[in-house]
Design a protein around this motif. Structure first.
Motif, short mmCIF file in Angstrom:
data_model
loop_
_atom_site.label_atom_id
_atom_site.label_comp_id
_atom_site.label_asym_id
_atom_site.label_seq_id
_atom_site.Cartn_x
_atom_site.Cartn_y
_atom_site.Cartn_z
N GLY A 128 0.82 -1.20 0.00
CA GLY A 128 0.00 0.00 0.00
C GLY A 128 0.85 1.25 0.00
O GLY A 128 2.07 1.21 -0.22
N SER A 129 0.21 2.37 0.25
CA SER A 129 0.93 3.64 0.27
C SER A 129 0.17 4.61 1.16
O SER A 129 -1.02 4.46 1.40
N TYR A 130 0.89 5.60 1.68
CA TYR A 130 0.24 6.62 2.47
C TYR A 130 0.97 7.94 2.31
O TYR A 130 2.17 7.99 2.00
N LEU A 131 0.23 9.01 2.54
CA LEU A 131 0.76 10.36 2.37
C LEU A 131 1.59 10.75 3.58
O LEU A 131 1.21 10.50 4.71
N ILE A 132 2.75 11.30 3.33
CA ILE A 132 3.61 11.78 4.42
C ILE A 132 3.81 13.29 4.28
O ILE A 132 3.58 13.86 3.22
N GLY A 133 4.22 13.92 5.36
CA GLY A 133 4.49 15.35 5.34
C GLY A 133 3.27 16.21 5.53
O GLY A 133 3.32 17.41 5.28
N ILE A 134 2.14 15.61 5.96
CA ILE A 134 0.91 16.41 6.07
C ILE A 134 0.95 17.36 7.27
O ILE A 134 0.14 18.28 7.37
N THR A 135 1.90 17.13 8.19
CA THR A 135 2.00 18.04 9.35
C THR A 135 2.95 19.20 9.09
O THR A 135 3.11 20.08 9.94
N GLU A 136 3.62 19.16 7.94
CA GLU A 136 4.54 20.23 7.62
C GLU A 136 3.79 21.48 7.17
O GLU A 136 2.62 21.42 6.80
N ASN A 137 4.47 22.59 7.20
CA ASN A 137 3.85 23.84 6.77
C ASN A 137 4.78 24.53 5.77
O ASN A 137 5.85 25.03 6.14
N PRO A 138 4.45 24.55 4.47
CA PRO A 138 3.22 24.00 3.89
C PRO A 138 3.28 22.48 3.79
O PRO A 138 4.37 21.91 3.77
N PRO A 139 2.12 21.78 3.72
CA PRO A 139 2.11 20.32 3.65
C PRO A 139 2.84 19.81 2.41
O PRO A 139 2.75 20.38 1.33
N ALA A 140 3.57 18.71 2.60
CA ALA A 140 4.23 18.05 1.47
C ALA A 140 3.24 17.10 0.80
O ALA A 140 2.35 16.56 1.43
N SER A 141 3.40 16.89 -0.50
CA SER A 141 2.53 15.99 -1.26
C SER A 141 3.35 14.81 -1.76
O SER A 141 3.55 14.63 -2.97
N THR A 142 3.88 14.05 -0.85
CA THR A 142 4.67 12.88 -1.23
C THR A 142 4.06 11.63 -0.58
O THR A 142 3.43 11.70 0.48
N TYR A 143 4.24 10.47 -1.25
CA TYR A 143 3.71 9.19 -0.78
C TYR A 143 4.87 8.26 -0.43
O TYR A 143 5.93 8.31 -1.04
N GLU A 144 4.63 7.42 0.58
CA GLU A 144 5.58 6.36 0.91
C GLU A 144 4.90 5.02 0.65
O GLU A 144 3.78 4.78 1.08
N TYR A 145 5.59 4.17 -0.11
CA TYR A 145 5.03 2.87 -0.48
C TYR A 145 5.67 1.77 0.38
O TYR A 145 6.82 1.87 0.77
N PHE A 146 4.89 0.71 0.64
CA PHE A 146 5.43 -0.43 1.38
C PHE A 146 4.94 -1.73 0.76
O PHE A 146 3.88 -1.79 0.14
N ASN A 147 5.73 -2.75 0.90
CA ASN A 147 5.40 -4.09 0.41
C ASN A 147 6.09 -5.07 1.35
O ASN A 147 7.32 -5.13 1.39
N SER A 148 5.32 -5.83 2.14
CA SER A 148 5.91 -6.69 3.16
C SER A 148 5.29 -8.09 3.12
O SER A 148 4.14 -8.27 2.72
#
Length: 216
Positions: A128-148
């Motif tokens: 799956g994947s999830y958005l990171i950096g949403i607490t930053e100001n301004p928010p970042a629009s990057t995703y982190e992917y994982f496969n386990s």
């Protein structure tokens, strides 16, 4: 000496009884895992069996039954999504005392009651994947992917077994179709939400249509 003599006499008595070895197999007729999962289990169950005839129209049967259990789960949140696919192997070991009723010709009805421990092991693959950096100001629009991939091991469960069917006795062969009900002491798989809401579970009550084939 008395204890040794008793054990030797008991062993001689057990091996002197009619002894049958064969296979037991059939289909599950009841439901699969439920809740937020997509059920993907196989309905078949199969494995070896042994049966020893006892006095007073009784017999003792031991089975080692195998079946495949599988499901897929999907997760979605405000910030990402995931999918988990699990494949498990279930081994069940019913030990059943059967009472054989008077029959007609070669057909003999029977009823049984017993106990069955169960072990479920397997593995799952999650991605799956999830958005990171949403607490930053301004928010970042990057995703982190994982496969386990990971191994899965559930606590052992125990079941009450009730069965009934008919046995066809041919020379050196026993054919025994039956209905077998199993009530597990708890689901091997269960999960509830943090607020107490229902998520998913495996069934505690199962009904099987089985056929045994044994040689004696």
């Amino acid at each position: 000496m008395r204890t040794i003599a008793f054990l030797l006499l008991s062993a001689h008595f057990a091996f002197a009884q009619p002894f049958a070895v064969g296979v037991e197999g059939g289909l599950r007729t009841t439901g699969d895992v439920s809740g937020t999962l997509t059920p993907e289990s196989k309905r078949y169950i199969v494995g070896p069996k042994v049966e020893v005839r006892l006095p007073w129209h009784l017999s003792f049967e031991f089975d080692a039954l195998y079946r495949d259990i599988g499901f897929t789960g999907y997760g979605n949140t405000c910030c990402g999504s995931s999918i988990t696919r699990e494949r498990d192997r279930s081994w069940e070991f019913p030990m059943i005392v059967k009472y054989h009723l008077p029959g007609i010709a070669r057909l003999h009805p029977f009823v049984g009651i017993g106990y069955a421990p169960r072990i479920v092991r397997g593995s799952d693959v999650s991605s799956g994947s999830y958005l990171i950096g949403i607490t930053e100001n301004p928010p970042a629009s990057t995703y982190e992917y994982f496969n386990s991939r990971s191994k899965v091991s559930y606590p052992a469960t125990q079941g009450l077994v009730i069965s009934g069917g008919v046995e066809f006795r041919a020379p050196h062969v026993l054919i025994s179709p039956e209905l077998r009900y199993v009530h597990w002491n708890q689901p091997f798989l269960y999960e509830f939400g943090g607020d107490g809401s229902f998520q998913y579970t495996s069934p505690q009550d199962e009904l099987f249509v089985l056929v045994g084939l044994a040689w004696h």
